[in-house]
Design an enzyme around this catalytic site. Sequence first.
Site, PDB file in Angstrom:
ATOM      1  N   LYS A   1       0.066   4.287  -0.411  1.00 13.48           N
ATOM      2  CA  LYS A   1      -0.589   5.502   0.109  1.00 13.48           C
ATOM      3  C   LYS A   1      -0.323   6.683  -0.849  1.00 13.48           C
ATOM      4  CE  LYS A   1       0.056   3.510   4.612  1.00 13.48           C
ATOM      5  NZ  LYS A   1      -0.016   3.681   6.058  1.00 13.48           N
TER       6      LYS A   1
ATOM      7  N   GLU B   1      -5.521  -4.885  10.495  1.00 13.18           N
ATOM      8  CA  GLU B   1      -4.506  -3.860  10.717  1.00 13.18           C
ATOM      9  C   GLU B   1      -4.809  -3.118  12.019  1.00 13.18           C
ATOM     10  OE1 GLU B   1      -2.465  -2.711   6.861  1.00 13.18           O
ATOM     11  OE2 GLU B   1      -4.258  -1.489   6.959  1.00 13.18           O
TER      12      GLU B   1
ATOM     13  N   HIS C   1      -9.580   1.167   4.639  1.00  9.92           N
ATOM     14  CA  HIS C   1      -8.302   1.380   5.340  1.00  9.92           C
ATOM     15  C   HIS C   1      -8.527   2.335   6.514  1.00  9.92           C
ATOM     16  CE1 HIS C   1      -4.204   2.628   6.184  1.00  9.92           C
ATOM     17  NE2 HIS C   1      -3.825   1.498   5.614  1.00  9.92           N
TER      18      HIS C   1
ATOM     19  N   ASN D   1       0.869  -1.174   0.000  1.00  5.62           N
ATOM     20  CA  ASN D   1       0.000   0.000   0.000  1.00  5.62           C
ATOM     21  C   ASN D   1       0.904   1.222   0.000  1.00  5.62           C
ATOM     22  OD1 ASN D   1      -1.817   2.026   0.431  1.00  5.62           O
ATOM     23  ND2 ASN D   1      -2.305   1.458   2.550  1.00  5.62           N
TER      24      ASN D   1
ATOM     25  N   GLY E   1       2.352   2.336  10.719  1.00  7.67           N
ATOM     26  CA  GLY E   1       3.298   3.437  10.577  1.00  7.67           C
ATOM     27  C   GLY E   1       3.977   3.853  11.877  1.00  7.67           C
TER      28      GLY E   1
ATOM     29  N   GLU F   1      -6.921   4.779   7.555  1.00  6.14           N
ATOM     30  CA  GLU F   1      -6.714   6.202   7.254  1.00  6.14           C
ATOM     31  C   GLU F   1      -7.957   6.791   6.571  1.00  6.14           C
ATOM     32  OE1 GLU F   1      -2.959   5.703   5.266  1.00  6.14           O
ATOM     33  OE2 GLU F   1      -2.058   5.185   7.188  1.00  6.14           O
TER      34      GLU F   1
ATOM     35  N   SER G   1       3.342  -2.088  10.366  1.00 10.73           N
ATOM     36  CA  SER G   1       4.804  -2.103  10.552  1.00 10.73           C
ATOM     37  C   SER G   1       5.444  -3.451  10.204  1.00 10.73           C
ATOM     38  CB  SER G   1       5.171  -1.658  11.974  1.00 10.73           C
ATOM     39  OG  SER G   1       4.723  -0.329  12.198  1.00 10.73           O
TER      40      SER G   1
HETATM   41  C1  PEP Z   1      -0.841   0.226   6.053  1.00 11.27           C
HETATM   42  O1  PEP Z   1      -1.084   1.419   6.045  1.00 11.27           O
HETATM   43  O2  PEP Z   1      -1.617  -0.555   5.477  1.00 11.27           O
HETATM   44  C2  PEP Z   1       0.340  -0.234   6.776  1.00 11.27           C
HETATM   45  C3  PEP Z   1       0.332  -1.453   7.222  1.00 11.27           C
HETATM   46  O3  PEP Z   1       1.375   0.656   6.962  1.00 11.27           O
HETATM   47  P1  PEP Z   1       2.813   0.364   7.655  1.00 11.27           P
HETATM   48  O4  PEP Z   1       3.316  -0.939   7.077  1.00 11.27           O
HETATM   49  O5  PEP Z   1       3.659   1.534   7.263  1.00 11.27           O
HETATM   50  O6  PEP Z   1       2.567   0.251   9.113  1.00 11.27           O
END
Ligand code: PEP
Length: 248
Positions: free
Chosen positions: A11, A164, A95, A9, A170, A97, A209
């Site tokens: 973003k 998630e 997601h 992803n 992040g 976000e 992460s």
């Molecule tokens: C995401 O936004 O789907 C995600 C898992 O981000 P990160 O790997 O940076 O934590």
Amino acid sequence: MRLPLIAANWKMNKTTAETREFITEFLPLVDGVKDVEIVIAPAFTSLPVAAKFLKGSNVKLAAQDVFWETEGAYTGEVSPLMLKDVECTYVIIGHSERRQYFNETDEIVNRKIRAAQEADLGIIFCIGETLQEREAGETLQVLKRQITEGLKGLSAQGLVIAYEPVWAIGTGKTATPEQAEEAHSFIRKELKTLYGNEAEQIRILYGGSVKPDNIASLMAQPNVDGALVGGASLKPDSFSKIVRFKEP
Ligand code: PEP
């Protein structure tokens, strides 16, 4: 047997030139990988260039969001039909976000999943609890609500779930493999309530992460079937190492 799925992803990152550069560098690094489904989700503006450079490769294309109508007066939105037109196989829906910054509710997520299914797109449906919800002991309750409301009245067609935990996105704080497995096995149980045996075929990805050095221990869990990767998917080298998690 569920084929592992590892999805990037990106973003709001990468111009069209950067997308082309990434793909040119990345494809040789994952050449010959057949036992993992690889997916990249660039920004809308990079989808056509990504489709062009991924053609004939073992990497599929996803969008990061979609609207639920096919066409019309919806300024700024992109329809499922438009995503099919630029050769997307998957779309990420719900997601955290989107939920956090754009007020996407379970009901909106449900409409988007329905529209994506009607267009025959694969769906990476994101769910997960916030830190506050986890600390209040509400994790499983939140997951149950997101699943029940998000999938209300829908079949399991094209469905992939991404668990998630919002506190792990992040932040550099990954869920432990045990925390991930606890959530994933609960999600599988909820999917069984909705879809019976079909739930055994639905892939449940972990996101939050994920890095080259923690992917293998997460993938060793029985109900972790892949990963949705943000930050560590932006560099060809680190994303290819995540894809090749089985190799020492
Ligand atoms: C995401 O936004 O789907 C995600 C898992 O981000 P990160 O790997 O940076 O934590």
